[in-house]
Design a protein around this motif. Structure first.
Motif, short mmCIF file in Angstrom:
data_model
loop_
_atom_site.label_atom_id
_atom_site.label_comp_id
_atom_site.label_asym_id
_atom_site.label_seq_id
_atom_site.Cartn_x
_atom_site.Cartn_y
_atom_site.Cartn_z
N LYS A 162 54.17 52.08 62.61
CA LYS A 162 54.75 53.42 62.51
C LYS A 162 56.02 53.55 63.36
O LYS A 162 56.92 54.33 63.01
CB LYS A 162 53.72 54.47 62.94
CG LYS A 162 52.45 54.46 62.12
CD LYS A 162 52.72 54.75 60.65
CE LYS A 162 51.43 54.79 59.86
NZ LYS A 162 51.68 55.05 58.41
N VAL A 163 56.10 52.84 64.47
CA VAL A 163 57.26 52.93 65.36
C VAL A 163 58.38 52.00 64.92
O VAL A 163 59.55 52.27 65.17
CB VAL A 163 56.83 52.64 66.81
CG1 VAL A 163 58.01 52.78 67.77
CG2 VAL A 163 55.71 53.57 67.24
N ALA A 166 56.61 58.31 63.94
CA ALA A 166 56.28 57.48 65.11
C ALA A 166 55.54 58.29 66.17
O ALA A 166 54.63 57.77 66.83
CB ALA A 166 57.56 56.89 65.70
N LEU A 173 57.87 49.76 71.93
CA LEU A 173 57.33 49.01 70.80
C LEU A 173 56.65 47.73 71.26
O LEU A 173 55.58 47.35 70.75
CB LEU A 173 58.46 48.70 69.82
CG LEU A 173 58.08 48.01 68.51
CD1 LEU A 173 57.16 48.90 67.70
CD2 LEU A 173 59.33 47.68 67.71
#
Length: 243
Positions: free
Chosen positions: A123-124, A114, A175
């Motif tokens: 990715k996070v 992340a 996010l």
């Protein structure tokens, strides 16, 4: 001669002073002209604040690292031998071991991924999901401690769980901001593409020329020469003598 020298010198002196003052007045605007003609600095592009705001956001690991350390230290300092025996303590011991293993191996690798692209939702998101699952197991340990553990250990777990929950919410906000930024980029890209498509000149469609048809060459027929008439055969006539 001395009487007329003064009237002559006064007009000359006045003319000299007047010309000097006019020359200074003509030079003054010229000296100030470059300062007035200095161009203003160009305005910063609208993307600069967005880029600085993105770079100013902390990385996902920075949001979680303090609370992760606190949870790990708290779980390591628990004395399960002082808990009430039974299935509650056994289940809590298994959950504590699972949390410690996740904090040491699974979650750090997800946070490293992340951190490499903190503005990428894909990715996070795995790290965020792991943190949510980890928090649920931590709550189970806290509930078990309230039933079986001493009060001081319950307070330690409560404080560690509260800090981990705040970090979890911070990661969720991160996010969400990354998702909003990506949606805005996609929307801006679509708007630019539509504007370019509308402003592009429309080229007229030219129909392709029909293929040239080649006329076959006419065959020249040679005329046969007319047949020459054959000469009539000559028949010999016999003349009889007259008596």
């Amino acid at each position: 001669m001395q009487i007329f020298s003064v009237p002559i010198l006064v007009p000359i002196l006045s003319i000299t002073l007047l010309s000097a003052s006019m020359g200074y007045a003509a030079q003054a605007p010229a000296s100030t002209a470059p300062a007035q003609a200095k161009p203003a600095a160009p305005a910063a592009s609208s993307s600069a604040p967005a880029a600085s705001a993105t770079s100013a956001q902390p990385l996902p690991s920075a949001l979680l690292k303090p609370s992760m350390d606190s949870v790990q230290q708290t779980l390591g300092s628990l004395k399960l031998d002082k808990w009430k025996g039974g299935t509650v303590r056994t289940e809590a011991s298994s959950n504590i071991a699972s949390i410690q293993q996740d904090l040491q191996s699974t979650l750090p690798s997800l946070l490293a991924t992340a951190d490499a692209t903190p503005t990428s939702v894909s990715k996070v998101l795995p790290a965020s999901r792991n943190v949510d699952a980890l928090y649920d197991v931590l709550l189970r340990v806290l509930v078990a401690a309230r039933v079986s553990a001493p009060a001081d250990q319950v307070a330690q777990l409560q404080q560690a769980a509260s800090g981990f929950e705040k970090a979890r919410h911070a990661l969720g906000d991160h996010l969400q901001q990354a998702s909003i930024a990506q949606e805005k980029q996609i929307s801006d890209l679509q708007t630019n593409l539509k504007a370019q498509a509308q402003s592009a000149p429309v080229c007229p469609v030219v129909a392709p020329a029909p293929p040239a048809t080649s006329t076959p060459a006419k065959k020249t027929t040679k005329k046969k020469p007319a047949a020459k008439p054959k000469p009539a055969p000559t028949t010999g006539t016999t003349t009889q003598p007259q008596n």
